[in-house]
Design a protein around this motif. Sequence first.
Motif, PDB file in Angstrom:
ATOM      1  N   VAL A 142      51.864 -27.517  21.637  1.00  0.00           N
ATOM      2  CA  VAL A 142      50.617 -26.767  21.456  1.00  0.00           C
ATOM      3  C   VAL A 142      50.849 -25.330  21.901  1.00  0.00           C
ATOM      4  N   ASN A 143      50.655 -24.430  20.975  1.00  0.00           N
ATOM      5  CA  ASN A 143      50.877 -23.007  21.250  1.00  0.00           C
ATOM      6  C   ASN A 143      49.589 -22.235  21.026  1.00  0.00           C
ATOM      7  N   VAL A 144      49.357 -21.241  21.862  1.00  0.00           N
ATOM      8  CA  VAL A 144      48.160 -20.413  21.759  1.00  0.00           C
ATOM      9  C   VAL A 144      48.567 -18.991  21.382  1.00  0.00           C
ATOM     10  N   THR A 145      47.922 -18.464  20.350  1.00  0.00           N
ATOM     11  CA  THR A 145      48.087 -17.065  19.947  1.00  0.00           C
ATOM     12  C   THR A 145      46.760 -16.376  20.172  1.00  0.00           C
ATOM     13  N   THR A 146      46.750 -15.322  20.990  1.00  0.00           N
ATOM     14  CA  THR A 146      45.517 -14.574  21.211  1.00  0.00           C
ATOM     15  C   THR A 146      45.343 -13.548  20.102  1.00  0.00           C
ATOM     16  N   CYS A 147      44.093 -13.282  19.771  1.00  0.00           N
ATOM     17  CA  CYS A 147      43.801 -12.395  18.645  1.00  0.00           C
ATOM     18  C   CYS A 147      42.475 -11.689  18.865  1.00  0.00           C
ATOM     19  N   GLY A 148      42.393 -10.470  18.361  1.00  0.00           N
ATOM     20  CA  GLY A 148      41.146  -9.719  18.397  1.00  0.00           C
ATOM     21  C   GLY A 148      41.123  -8.730  17.257  1.00  0.00           C
ATOM     22  N   PHE A 149      40.096  -7.923  17.221  1.00  0.00           N
ATOM     23  CA  PHE A 149      40.028  -6.868  16.209  1.00  0.00           C
ATOM     24  C   PHE A 149      41.021  -5.755  16.531  1.00  0.00           C
ATOM     25  N   THR A 150      41.361  -5.644  17.815  1.00  0.00           N
ATOM     26  CA  THR A 150      42.303  -4.624  18.272  1.00  0.00           C
ATOM     27  C   THR A 150      43.348  -5.289  19.166  1.00  0.00           C
ATOM     28  N   LYS A 151      44.449  -4.592  19.429  1.00  0.00           N
ATOM     29  CA  LYS A 151      45.528  -5.153  20.252  1.00  0.00           C
ATOM     30  C   LYS A 151      45.131  -5.294  21.722  1.00  0.00           C
ATOM     31  N   VAL A 152      44.206  -4.473  22.181  1.00  0.00           N
ATOM     32  CA  VAL A 152      43.676  -4.601  23.537  1.00  0.00           C
ATOM     33  C   VAL A 152      42.174  -4.807  23.404  1.00  0.00           C
ATOM     34  N   VAL A 153      41.677  -5.883  23.996  1.00  0.00           N
ATOM     35  CA  VAL A 153      40.251  -6.201  23.907  1.00  0.00           C
ATOM     36  C   VAL A 153      39.647  -6.076  25.299  1.00  0.00           C
ATOM     37  N   ASN A 154      38.527  -5.377  25.358  1.00  0.00           N
ATOM     38  CA  ASN A 154      37.803  -5.200  26.602  1.00  0.00           C
ATOM     39  C   ASN A 154      36.854  -6.384  26.775  1.00  0.00           C
ATOM     40  N   SER A 155      37.135  -7.240  27.762  1.00  0.00           N
ATOM     41  CA  SER A 155      36.296  -8.410  28.002  1.00  0.00           C
ATOM     42  C   SER A 155      35.150  -8.041  28.934  1.00  0.00           C
ATOM     43  N   THR A 156      34.412  -9.046  29.374  1.00  0.00           N
ATOM     44  CA  THR A 156      33.322  -8.781  30.307  1.00  0.00           C
ATOM     45  C   THR A 156      33.866  -8.165  31.593  1.00  0.00           C
ATOM     46  N   PHE A 157      33.006  -7.422  32.226  1.00  0.00           N
ATOM     47  CA  PHE A 157      33.312  -6.785  33.502  1.00  0.00           C
ATOM     48  C   PHE A 157      34.477  -5.811  33.400  1.00  0.00           C
ATOM     49  N   ASP A 158      34.685  -5.289  32.165  1.00  0.00           N
ATOM     50  CA  ASP A 158      35.646  -4.221  31.902  1.00  0.00           C
ATOM     51  C   ASP A 158      37.098  -4.626  32.194  1.00  0.00           C
ATOM     52  N   MET A 177      51.689 -27.550  17.181  1.00  0.00           N
ATOM     53  CA  MET A 177      50.378 -27.175  16.717  1.00  0.00           C
ATOM     54  C   MET A 177      50.017 -25.804  17.255  1.00  0.00           C
ATOM     55  N   ASN A 178      49.367 -25.028  16.428  1.00  0.00           N
ATOM     56  CA  ASN A 178      49.062 -23.644  16.792  1.00  0.00           C
ATOM     57  C   ASN A 178      47.555 -23.422  16.857  1.00  0.00           C
ATOM     58  N   ILE A 179      47.129 -22.825  17.962  1.00  0.00           N
ATOM     59  CA  ILE A 179      45.721 -22.510  18.184  1.00  0.00           C
ATOM     60  C   ILE A 179      45.557 -21.000  18.157  1.00  0.00           C
ATOM     61  N   LEU A 180      44.594 -20.525  17.380  1.00  0.00           N
ATOM     62  CA  LEU A 180      44.251 -19.112  17.369  1.00  0.00           C
ATOM     63  C   LEU A 180      43.083 -18.918  18.327  1.00  0.00           C
ATOM     64  N   LEU A 181      43.306 -18.221  19.416  1.00  0.00           N
ATOM     65  CA  LEU A 181      42.272 -17.945  20.415  1.00  0.00           C
ATOM     66  C   LEU A 181      41.710 -16.561  20.117  1.00  0.00           C
ATOM     67  N   PHE A 182      40.528 -16.548  19.492  1.00  0.00           N
ATOM     68  CA  PHE A 182      39.972 -15.281  19.025  1.00  0.00           C
ATOM     69  C   PHE A 182      39.027 -14.679  20.055  1.00  0.00           C
ATOM     70  N   CYS A 183      39.312 -13.435  20.443  1.00  0.00           N
ATOM     71  CA  CYS A 183      38.570 -12.749  21.489  1.00  0.00           C
ATOM     72  C   CYS A 183      37.817 -11.550  20.931  1.00  0.00           C
ATOM     73  N   CYS A 184      36.516 -11.707  20.786  1.00  0.00           N
ATOM     74  CA  CYS A 184      35.676 -10.567  20.426  1.00  0.00           C
ATOM     75  C   CYS A 184      35.466  -9.730  21.680  1.00  0.00           C
ATOM     76  N   LYS A 185      35.237  -8.426  21.513  1.00  0.00           N
ATOM     77  CA  LYS A 185      35.011  -7.605  22.702  1.00  0.00           C
ATOM     78  C   LYS A 185      33.820  -8.164  23.478  1.00  0.00           C
ATOM     79  N   GLY A 186      33.912  -8.059  24.794  1.00  0.00           N
ATOM     80  CA  GLY A 186      32.865  -8.608  25.644  1.00  0.00           C
ATOM     81  C   GLY A 186      32.972 -10.105  25.844  1.00  0.00           C
ATOM     82  N   PHE A 187      34.122 -10.713  25.469  1.00  0.00           N
ATOM     83  CA  PHE A 187      34.276 -12.152  25.667  1.00  0.00           C
ATOM     84  C   PHE A 187      34.314 -12.472  27.161  1.00  0.00           C
TER      85      PHE A 187
END
Length: 193
Positions: A34-50, A1-11
Amino acid sequence: MNILLFCCKGFENMEFAPFVDVMGWARNDHGYDVNVTTCGFTKVVNSTFDIKINMDKTIDEISVSDYDALAIPGGFDEWNFYDEAYDDKFLELIREFDRQGKIIASICVGALPIGKSGVLKGRNATTYHLRDGYRQKELAEFGVNVIPDQRVVVDKNIITSFCPETAADVAFTLLEKLVGKEKTAVVSEAMGY
């Protein structure tokens, strides 16, 4: 099973980690598929606290049919979370997961883009409950039946929760929907929960 873990900036990092960790224990220590694939609008996402996090894929590379579930950590307004969380492309991704009857799991304000997408209209959910419930009031504006005092709310295929403290609960609830209660209990016990 595949999970898409979607990360918006500031996550929020604390809301990202349990999806990776719980599924990692399930897969690596117990052999569950169970497999997790990370995803965002860009290849590097800036999360909280930079904190910069490398993603496996970008939104333009995603076909919903390749995934069984969508996981959405919440984020901080101060780190521009809603710039991407409310982007039409992300809202359409949420709608497509729901149209295909796939699981959508969110933590804290990760419920707000689900609400804005329209798929929670008339359904039960929750989101961040502190500070006089101002985020819950926002969720209600999308036509959602907000359950204010319940830590985790499950309505059919959608899982929501009310603050970062519930992050592990949401990850275990998602795992249970994917592999069942007994297998999830094995992972939960192994992790000390």
